[in-house]
Design an enzyme around this catalytic site. Structure first.
Site, PDB file in Angstrom:
ATOM      1  N   HIS A 115      10.392  -2.917  13.156  1.00  0.00           N
ATOM      2  CA  HIS A 115      10.213  -1.677  13.692  1.00  0.00           C
ATOM      3  C   HIS A 115      11.191  -2.326  14.719  1.00  0.00           C
ATOM      4  CE1 HIS A 115       9.454   1.532  15.645  1.00  0.00           C
ATOM      5  NE2 HIS A 115       8.688   2.134  15.076  1.00  0.00           N
ATOM      6  N   HIS A 173      12.006   2.354  19.220  1.00  0.00           N
ATOM      7  CA  HIS A 173      10.799   3.359  20.511  1.00  0.00           C
ATOM      8  C   HIS A 173       9.768   2.710  21.474  1.00  0.00           C
ATOM      9  CE1 HIS A 173      11.802   5.574  16.361  1.00  0.00           C
ATOM     10  NE2 HIS A 173      12.715   5.781  17.299  1.00  0.00           N
ATOM     11  N   TYR A 184       8.552   0.149  21.613  1.00  0.00           N
ATOM     12  CA  TYR A 184       7.698  -0.568  20.890  1.00  0.00           C
ATOM     13  C   TYR A 184       7.083  -2.917  20.781  1.00  0.00           C
ATOM     14  CZ  TYR A 184       5.249   3.515  18.642  1.00  0.00           C
ATOM     15  OH  TYR A 184       4.409   4.260  18.572  1.00  0.00           O
TER      16      TYR A 184
END
Ligand SMILES: Cc1cc2nc3c(=O)[nH]c(=O)nc-3n(C[C@H](O)[C@H](O)[C@H](O)COP(=O)(O)O)c2cc1C
Length: 369
Positions: free
Chosen positions: A170, A173, A175
């Site tokens: 990930h 977004h 993070y």
């Protein structure tokens, strides 16, 4: 009757063989008490595989680091009971003919001290910021950086040994990994900050460490986005040339598939071309790209001013998506909310029974069904 057959062509990359081009987008559900994916999670993912999805990317699941999580009841990807839960999820998906990758996640500065079970632990960030200019979080030392790199590598090794088919990192977004990418939150003056190439270093170390654990045949997917939850208008790159500078080092480090997060898949990335983000990524890297964002729905997922939760949306035509796929713009398409509302979305689309699809309603997020 529309011809959606391009969505149902098999896809193959090394050992990863998918029955079609449909990916379940990772969606945090906050339904894992004690951070263990339990019976409900097993059934939730099994149903989407039975409903015809080719590849499931799980909800974000936290790597083994003290500050990886920032939200209650998200599943972790470490610890005996949690990994045993994930193994059951993977087996259930396989039994229905689907493939599955965990989305390995560290939420960085999105963590606010107080979230259980870690309690007072502050969010870990490149420069103390979750949003540009406000220094309220822990600034990672080089020791912290190696701990987190190691945690991603361990997560990937576990994914492989539990029987998962690939791993998704990930990097989107806003993070942790994205906070290193983003100049707004990365103001470091060591080797991890400064120029774009230096801001890639943390991600490159993660990707290389993951590759060293999983070997050459196990696909590594990187999810990334221009937009951040902290700023929907933020951009990492403004031109195709900058995009190339961003992508090629990541590709060389070992990314096999780029998962390109947009809120509306049909929006062109740069002026002068209709290509979307995934389209540009595929063109520049020559590697498979996943598109995402309001597929089959008439509204994007981000709350608008005054709204407090994900947006409701009605089913919408797939014609534009199909046209772009037929043109070879991207290889795979991720579907989010439509799959929460319709576990059998893929099968209904395949059988041209779109009139049976349900709208996505916010209340659907309250339970895992
Ligand atoms: C409830 C919910 C939870 C989400 N959680 C994650 C997540 O854990 N990781 C991630 O990368 N994206 C997450 N997203 C974004 C989705 O993966 C996807 O990009 C977004 O919903 C757009 O797709 P859609 O319009 O088909 O819903 C989440 C979205 C929703 C609606």
């Amino acid at each position: 009757m529309s011809d959606n057959s391009v969505l149902f062509q098999p896809f193959s990359l090394g050992n990863l063989q998918l029955r079609n081009r449909i990916v379940m987008a990772p969606m945090t559900r906050n339904q894992s008490p004690a951070n263990i994916p339990g019976d409900k999670s097993v059934e939730y993912y099994r149903k989407r595989a039975a409903g015809g999805v080719g590849l499931i990317v799980t909800e974000g699941t936290c790597v083994n680091h003290i500050a990886a999580s920032g939200y209650p009841d998200v599943p972790y990807f470490h610890g005996e009971e949690r990994l045993a839960g994930w193994k059951r999820v993977a087996e259930a998906v396989h039994a229905e003919g689907g493939k599955i990758a965990p989305q390995l996640w560290h939420c960085g500065g999105m963590r606010q001290a107080g979230t259980p079970p870690e309690g007072d632990v502050n969010g870990y960030t490149p420069s103390g910021m979750n949003v540009p200019g406000k220094i309220k979080r822990h600034i990672m030392s080089s020791g912290d950086i190696s701990d987190v790199v190691q945690a991603f590598a361990q997560g990937a090794a576990d994914a492989k040994s539990l029987g998962f088919d690939a791993v998704e990192i990930h990097g989107a977004h806003g993070y942790l990994i994205d906070q290193f990418f983003w100049e707004g939150t990365n103001q470091r003056d060591d080797g991890y900050g400064g120029s774009l190439i230096k801001r890639l270093r943390f991600a490159i170390e993660v990707i290389e460490a993951v590759r060293a654990e999983v070997g050459v045949d196990f696909p590594i997917i990187l999810r990334w986005s221009q937009w951040k939850q902290q700023d929907f208008t933020a951009r990492l790159v403004d031109t195709p040339a900058e995009l190339e500078q961003f992508l090629l080092p990541l590709s060389d480090a070992g990314v096999d598939i780029f998962h390109c997060s947009q809120r509306r898949f049909w929006e062109p990335e740069f002026e002068g071309s209709g290509l979307n983000l995934a389209g540009w990524v595929r063109k520049i890297t020559g590697k498979p790209a996943i598109t995402v964002g309001s597929v089959g729905l008439n509204a994007d997922f981000i709350p608008q001013p005054g709204e407090t939760t994900f947006r409701e949306a009605e089913p919408a035509s797939l014609d534009e998506l199909v046209r772009r796929m037929q043109d070879g713009e991207f290889d795979l398409v991720a579907v989010g909310r439509a799959l929460i509302a319709n576990p059998d979305w893929a099968n209904l689309v395949k059988r041209n029974r779109s009139e049976e699809l349900h709208a996505f309603e916010k209340g659907m997020l309250e339970s895992l069904v």
